[in-house]
Design a protein around this motif. Structure first.
Motif, PDB file in Angstrom:
ATOM      1  N   LEU A 135       8.480  10.230  -2.401  1.00 43.17           N
ATOM      2  CA  LEU A 135       7.640   9.676  -3.482  1.00 43.17           C
ATOM      3  C   LEU A 135       6.963  10.754  -4.319  1.00 43.17           C
ATOM      4  O   LEU A 135       5.774  10.662  -4.647  1.00 43.17           O
ATOM      5  CB  LEU A 135       6.588   8.696  -2.914  1.00 43.17           C
ATOM      6  N   SER A 240      -0.225   0.880   0.489  1.00 42.85           N
ATOM      7  CA  SER A 240       0.680   1.230   1.586  1.00 42.85           C
ATOM      8  C   SER A 240       1.870   2.000   1.014  1.00 42.85           C
ATOM      9  O   SER A 240       2.002   2.157  -0.208  1.00 42.85           O
ATOM     10  CB  SER A 240       1.185  -0.049   2.258  1.00 42.85           C
ATOM     11  N   TYR A 241       2.735   2.453   1.898  1.00 44.22           N
ATOM     12  CA  TYR A 241       3.949   3.149   1.442  1.00 44.22           C
ATOM     13  C   TYR A 241       4.737   2.234   0.507  1.00 44.22           C
ATOM     14  O   TYR A 241       5.196   2.680  -0.557  1.00 44.22           O
ATOM     15  CB  TYR A 241       4.808   3.563   2.635  1.00 44.22           C
ATOM     16  N   PHE A 245       5.587   3.056  -3.330  1.00 48.53           N
ATOM     17  CA  PHE A 245       7.009   3.112  -3.658  1.00 48.53           C
ATOM     18  C   PHE A 245       7.303   2.230  -4.873  1.00 48.53           C
ATOM     19  O   PHE A 245       7.952   2.658  -5.830  1.00 48.53           O
ATOM     20  CB  PHE A 245       7.842   2.660  -2.454  1.00 48.53           C
ATOM     21  N   THR A 387       1.729  14.558  -0.225  1.00 45.49           N
ATOM     22  CA  THR A 387       1.695  13.099  -0.239  1.00 45.49           C
ATOM     23  C   THR A 387       0.900  12.559   0.944  1.00 45.49           C
ATOM     24  O   THR A 387       0.192  11.547   0.815  1.00 45.49           O
ATOM     25  CB  THR A 387       3.117  12.511  -0.237  1.00 45.49           C
ATOM     26  N   TYR A 391      -1.966  10.413  -0.644  1.00 42.38           N
ATOM     27  CA  TYR A 391      -1.552   9.023  -0.810  1.00 42.38           C
ATOM     28  C   TYR A 391      -2.227   8.104   0.210  1.00 42.38           C
ATOM     29  O   TYR A 391      -2.706   8.549   1.247  1.00 42.38           O
ATOM     30  CB  TYR A 391      -0.038   8.900  -0.701  1.00 42.38           C
ATOM     31  N   TYR A 393      -1.118   5.991   2.383  1.00 51.02           N
ATOM     32  CA  TYR A 393      -0.592   5.912   3.748  1.00 51.02           C
ATOM     33  C   TYR A 393      -0.877   7.187   4.538  1.00 51.02           C
ATOM     34  O   TYR A 393      -0.458   7.320   5.689  1.00 51.02           O
ATOM     35  CB  TYR A 393       0.918   5.618   3.742  1.00 51.02           C
TER      36      TYR A 393
END
Length: 452
Positions: A135, A240-241, A245, A387, A391, A393
């Motif tokens: 990502l 979340s991932y 995404f 990440t 991020y 997550y």
């Protein structure tokens, strides 16, 4: 320190043997040195996009000039903007020449073209992995893989031809930029004409209304929008991932399709062909006289940093009042971006090679070479680490640090990668991702451990 001792000529028996990856004895240490410097520098340029919303950019140009964020943005922009990716692109071109210098017909029956294109096929897939799995929308592996597909027919040309091709690519970029600028200028002129008619209480045609709205829309997109930044911060911090995404799929799709063909391909080719020319002239392998590197340093920094300074203040004026900039018809120094970044990049490379020749701080030169030897692993490692730090997550630091504070994270990652690369190469021939890439390229596992 012998500055030339690690250089391997292109007609070396080592290069002409059967299919196998480059060994430590074959490597040109100065190329690894510059690549290591560029790899660490790329993180310095990428960190704002790892840790902050892409919509935050305008607020750093318009921040108070005495603030830490403004000063940080000024220094990084003038000294390094575009130059690290520029060095990486140059070295990619040089690396392709080294790879293509092996015999056209190898002992195992395959030609060098087979391995060359297989190598790039896997690089493209690694780029897709970096963008859509790790990502990271700033991936460059996909761009290099696709652009590299076109380099093979040019492998035996002269440095002068490479330079002419590079200039052609810059001319294409310049023409594209010119036409975009003319479109922006036309929107502004249409807006001013509509405003003038409104002041005269004259009705606007549908076309004039559209011209007015087109400029207002563009001006709105240029100006800083706090709500957009806050919304994106919330998504990245709490998402979340799967959420992140979904948020990045349209961005990555655009960057690796329309944006790639509109500009990235020409940007990469320009620097790759320049790098191929410089490599054949012996620039990267440290084969030129010291005087040449000194003159290149002075010219590169003289041109690149001067244009960088002027371009930065162009940016400040643009994000403060774009209409005023267009109305003033001032010279657009941003249009010389590719000249500036190439000049500064050559200045950086020349400085590194002069330090290497002097024998000063040999431990640092060796550490940077180690990072460069594991550049593929270190590049993907930066995506993994950042990440997870920023991020949702991971540790959810996205948007929580000031711009200048992000560079504390950069320094910590630099220290880690310098130490990690040095320790790893004491025991292994390649970084883990280098090993995987080479094993896939030659379609058999490569020996990993360093022989005692």
């Amino acid at each position: 320190m012998d500055a030339i001792s690690t250089t391997v000529p292109l007609d070396s028996p080592l290069i002409g043997e059967g299919a196998r990856p480059t060994t430590k004895a074959d490597r040109i240490q100065t190329i690894d040195l510059i690549r290591g410097f560029a790899l660490l520098g790329i993180l310095m340029m990428n960190i704002p996009f790892f840790g902050l919303a892409h919509t935050a950019g305008p607020r750093f140009f318009t921040a108070p000039t005495d603030s830490a964020d403004f000063k940080t943005h000024l220094i990084v922009s003038v000294l390094f903007e575009g130059t690290m990716r520029g060095l990486f692109s140059m070295l990619f071109g040089a690396g392709m020449l080294l790879f293509m210098a092996k015999k056209d017909t190898l002992a195992d029956g395959y030609g060098i073209a087979d391995y060359y294109y297989r190598r790039l096929f896997w690089l493209i897939l690694f780029g897709v992995f970096n963008a859509f799995v790790l990502l990271w929308p700033g991936d460059i592996l996909y761009t290099y893989g696709v652009c590299g597909l076109f380099l093979f027919p040019f492998r035996k040309m002269s440095p002068r031809t490479y330079l002419l091709i590079a200039l052609f690519c810059v001319a294409v970029l310049g023409a594209k930029g010119f036409f975009r600028a003319m479109e922006t200028k036309e929107r502004r002129e249409g807006y001013l004409k509509a405003i003038q008619l409104e002041k005269q209480k004259k009705p606007l045609t549908d076309e004039q209304k559209k011209a007015k709205e087109a400029w207002l829309s563009q001006e709105k997109n240029i100006k800083y929008d706090k709500k957009k930044e806050d919304d994106l911060n919330k998504t990245m911090q709490e998402g979340s991932y799967a959420t992140i995404f979904s948020s990045y799929v349209p961005i990555n799709t655009k960057l690796e399709s329309t944006k790639f063909y509109q500009s990235y391909v020409w940007d990469a080719w320009a620097l790759m062909f320049l790098g191929m020319a410089l490599f054949k002239w012996g620039f990267f392998s440290n084969n030129l006289p010291t005087r040449t590197y000194v003159l290149t340093l002075l010219a590169g920094y003289g041109i690149g940093l001067s244009l960088g300074w002027l371009s930065f203040w162009d940016g400040v004026a643009w994000f403060t009042d774009p209409g005023k900039v267009l109305d003033s018809n001032s010279f657009p120094f941003q249009s010389l971006y590719h000249v500036r970044r190439a000049a500064s990049a050559m200045g950086h490379a020349s400085l590194l090679l002069l330090v290497y020749r002097s024998g000063v701080v040999p431990w640092l030169m060796k550490a940077l070479s180690n990072v460069g030897q594991m550049a593929f692993t270190n590049y993907l490692m930066q995506s993994i680490i950042c990440t997870l730090i920023f991020y949702g997550y991971g540790f959810s630091y996205f948007g929580k640090l000031a711009l200048y504070e992000l560079y504390y994270v950069v320094a910590a990652i630099w220290l880690f990668q310098l130490i990690f690369s040095t320790l790893w190469l004491r025991f292994f021939r390649f970084g883990p991702f280098e090993w995987l890439w080479r094993s896939l390229t030659y379609w058999k596992p490569q020996p990993m451990r360093v022989k005692s």
